[in-house]
Structure formats: structure tokens, C-alpha cells
Design a protein around this motif. Structure first.
Motif: not given
Length: 126
Positions: A10-32
Motif C-alpha cells: 500500500n506504499a511504494p517499495a524501497a528504491i534502495g537497500p533499505y526497508s519501508q520501516a523497522v519495528k524494534a520492540g514497541n518502536m517503529i522507525f519509518t524510512s523517509g
């Protein structure tokens, strides 16, 4: 701490060697996110239209991780032209309403695909 890669069609795929987001524990870090449509096509248009598409992408990534914009604690806003700050900020405010996460806003020399805006988020899942 368990780490999970977040990915949605539902969002564009990563255009490089990265993820759309990473969930670590209860935190979510989105890529730009930039104003790409979920199919990867670049949305051209006004800076407001670009910013709306960025938020649609961010909402889709957060939803895949079980979060919403109300769970965001930090936003990073990267813009190509500080003269467009007011227009970007107006759209930004529409998505966050009364919720006020911490935020950084910086003008950068250039963004991927020469877009006008990129935003990344940090959220906490309940």
C-alpha cells in the motif's frame, strides 16, 4: 529486543537497500517517504499534493506495523525549498491535528528523484 521488517504494497517499495520501516520492540522507525504512488510512479504536482502523498505512504506503512499517526513521537521533515515551509506545514497540520510530535525540519540541497519533500517518523506501538 526483537526486530521486524515492515513491508506493505500500500506504499511504494524501497528504491534502495533499505526497508519501508523497522519495528524494534514497541518502536517503529519509518524510512523517509517521498511522493511516490504505491506502484512506484512519481507523483508530480504542487508541494501540497506531494506532501499529501507522503502522508498517505506513511499512514500505510504505520498501519502495516499496527500504528497510526497518533502514535508518532518524532517526525523528520526534509524540504528542498524553505520558501515552501508554510505550504508543507499546512498539510502536515491536517494529518496530525491536535497531536504534536517532536519534529525537525531542514532544507536540503537535493532529495531523491528531485522531489520537494521527504518525511520520516518514529512511533510507539501500544
Amino acid at each position: 529486543m526483537e526486530k521486524q521488517i515492515i513491508s506493505t504494497t500500500n506504499a511504494p517499495a524501497a528504491i534502495g537497500p533499505y526497508s519501508q520501516a523497522v519495528k524494534a520492540g514497541n518502536m517503529i522507525f519509518t524510512s523517509g517517504q517521498i511522493p511516490l504512488l504505491p506502484n512506484g510512479e512519481l507523483l508530480t504536482g504542487s508541494i501540497q499534493e506531494q506532501t499529501h502523498q507522503v502522508f498517505k505512504n506513511l499512514q500505510a506503512v504505520l498501519a502495516e506495523a499496527g500504528a497510526t499517526l497518533n502514535d508518532v513521537v518524532k517526525a523528520g521533515v526534509f524540504i528542498a525549498d524553505m520558501n515552501q515551509f508554510g505550504e508543507i506545514n499546512e498539510v502536515y497540520a491536517q494529518y496530525f491535528g491536535d497531536h504534536r510530535p517532536a519534529r525537525s525540519t531542514v532544507q536540503v540541497a537535493r532529495l531523491p528523484k528531485d522531489v520537494g519533500v521527504e518525511i520520516d517518523l518514529i512511533a510507539i506501538v501500544k
